[in-house]
Design a protein around this motif. Structure first.
Motif, PDB file in Angstrom:
ATOM      1  N   MET A  19      31.566  72.232  27.190  1.00 48.66           N
ATOM      2  CA  MET A  19      32.679  72.047  26.290  1.00 48.66           C
ATOM      3  C   MET A  19      33.924  71.678  27.101  1.00 48.66           C
ATOM      4  SD  MET A  19      34.404  74.267  23.241  1.00 48.66           S
ATOM      5  CE  MET A  19      34.428  75.863  23.941  1.00 48.66           C
ATOM      6  N   ILE A  20      34.734  70.819  26.528  1.00 46.38           N
ATOM      7  CA  ILE A  20      35.975  70.388  27.167  1.00 46.38           C
ATOM      8  C   ILE A  20      37.126  71.216  26.605  1.00 46.38           C
ATOM      9  CG2 ILE A  20      37.596  68.483  27.396  1.00 46.38           C
ATOM     10  CD1 ILE A  20      35.198  66.607  27.241  1.00 46.38           C
ATOM     11  N   SER A  21      37.936  71.769  27.493  1.00 46.44           N
ATOM     12  CA  SER A  21      39.164  72.441  27.062  1.00 46.44           C
ATOM     13  C   SER A  21      40.317  71.500  27.372  1.00 46.44           C
ATOM     14  CB  SER A  21      39.330  73.778  27.771  1.00 46.44           C
ATOM     15  OG  SER A  21      39.354  73.586  29.166  1.00 46.44           O
ATOM     16  N   ALA A  22      41.281  71.426  26.448  1.00 49.51           N
ATOM     17  CA  ALA A  22      42.327  70.407  26.574  1.00 49.51           C
ATOM     18  C   ALA A  22      43.707  70.959  26.249  1.00 49.51           C
ATOM     19  CB  ALA A  22      42.013  69.241  25.643  1.00 49.51           C
ATOM     20  N   ILE A  23      44.698  70.312  26.843  1.00 46.85           N
ATOM     21  CA  ILE A  23      46.111  70.553  26.521  1.00 46.85           C
ATOM     22  C   ILE A  23      46.732  69.202  26.197  1.00 46.85           C
ATOM     23  CG2 ILE A  23      48.377  71.192  27.436  1.00 46.85           C
ATOM     24  CD1 ILE A  23      47.007  73.247  29.212  1.00 46.85           C
ATOM     25  N   PHE A  24      47.459  69.135  25.083  1.00 46.20           N
ATOM     26  CA  PHE A  24      48.270  67.968  24.706  1.00 46.20           C
ATOM     27  C   PHE A  24      49.711  68.461  24.671  1.00 46.20           C
ATOM     28  CE2 PHE A  24      44.110  67.296  22.913  1.00 46.20           C
ATOM     29  CZ  PHE A  24      43.865  65.939  23.057  1.00 46.20           C
ATOM     30  N   TRP A  25      50.609  67.855  25.466  1.00 44.57           N
ATOM     31  CA  TRP A  25      51.955  68.404  25.591  1.00 44.57           C
ATOM     32  C   TRP A  25      52.989  67.285  25.727  1.00 44.57           C
ATOM     33  CZ3 TRP A  25      53.537  72.109  30.171  1.00 44.57           C
ATOM     34  CH2 TRP A  25      54.805  72.620  29.943  1.00 44.57           C
ATOM     35  N   ASN A  26      54.004  67.316  24.859  1.00 41.80           N
ATOM     36  CA  ASN A  26      55.152  66.431  25.024  1.00 41.80           C
ATOM     37  C   ASN A  26      56.078  67.103  26.030  1.00 41.80           C
ATOM     38  OD1 ASN A  26      57.413  64.835  24.952  1.00 41.80           O
ATOM     39  ND2 ASN A  26      57.312  64.490  22.764  1.00 41.80           N
ATOM     40  N   ILE A  27      55.895  66.746  27.279  1.00 42.79           N
ATOM     41  CA  ILE A  27      56.567  67.424  28.384  1.00 42.79           C
ATOM     42  C   ILE A  27      58.020  66.992  28.537  1.00 42.79           C
ATOM     43  CG2 ILE A  27      55.899  65.793  30.196  1.00 42.79           C
ATOM     44  CD1 ILE A  27      55.182  68.392  31.875  1.00 42.79           C
ATOM     45  N   ARG A  28      58.367  65.803  28.037  1.00 40.51           N
ATOM     46  CA  ARG A  28      59.724  65.254  28.107  1.00 40.51           C
ATOM     47  C   ARG A  28      60.289  65.258  29.518  1.00 40.51           C
ATOM     48  NH1 ARG A  28      61.265  67.938  22.611  1.00 40.51           N
ATOM     49  NH2 ARG A  28      60.558  66.277  21.261  1.00 40.51           N
TER      50      ARG A  28
END
Length: 152
Positions: free
Chosen positions: A1-10
């Motif tokens: 399984m893939i664990s992911a983070i999506f983040w608008n880091i700016r």
């Protein structure tokens, strides 16, 4: 399984933000990260890949979406669009592929239409698990708004 983070880091230039991202990826053993608005020339992506401890990286066509990943056998860029990038990735010892779409949508409804059209056309060609995440630049209530743009 893939664990992911999506983040608008700016901005990856913020030491606090980039160190927090590194800490999160290590603690949670994250294998895929997509960041939005890095605010740094995309030629510097490889240095950030090394700092974060990832094996691979790619930026979308306008450099506003950066993706990093580890522990994956093979990755193909399926679509490289100014508002999203879609990757087809295969994990080690897995017989199936997973599609990941990282979205950084335009602020206006009219410009977002191109995003939705692109995602809709991909839907007809993707066979298998598909994760879509990111910053869709849509709010439910005006009190959620942060920044200069008016809701459209």
């Amino acid at each position: 399984m893939i664990s992911a983070i999506f983040w608008n880091i700016r901005s990856v230039r913020s030491e606090k933000a980039i160190h927090r991202l590194k800490q999160l990826t290590n603690i949670k053993k994250v294998s895929f990260v997509a960041i939005f608005e890095p605010s740094v020339d995309m030629s510097k992506i490889d240095g950030y890949r090394r700092f974060l401890g990832f094996q691979h990286c790619v930026a979308n066509v306008n450099g506003k979406i950066w993706c990093f990943w580890n522990f994956l056998d093979h990755t193909d860029v399926v679509v490289d669009h100014e508002q999203h990038i879609t990757l087809n990735i295969k994990e080690h010892n897995a017989n199936t592929s997973v599609f990941i779409t990282a979205v950084y949508a335009k602020c206006s409804t009219v410009e977002r239409r191109y995003l939705w059209d692109s995602i809709e056309s991909m839907n007809n060609n993707i066979d298998g698990p598909w994760c879509i995440g990111g910053d869709f630049n849509v709010i439910i209530d005006q009190t959620e708004k942060i920044g200069d743009y008016s809701q459209s």
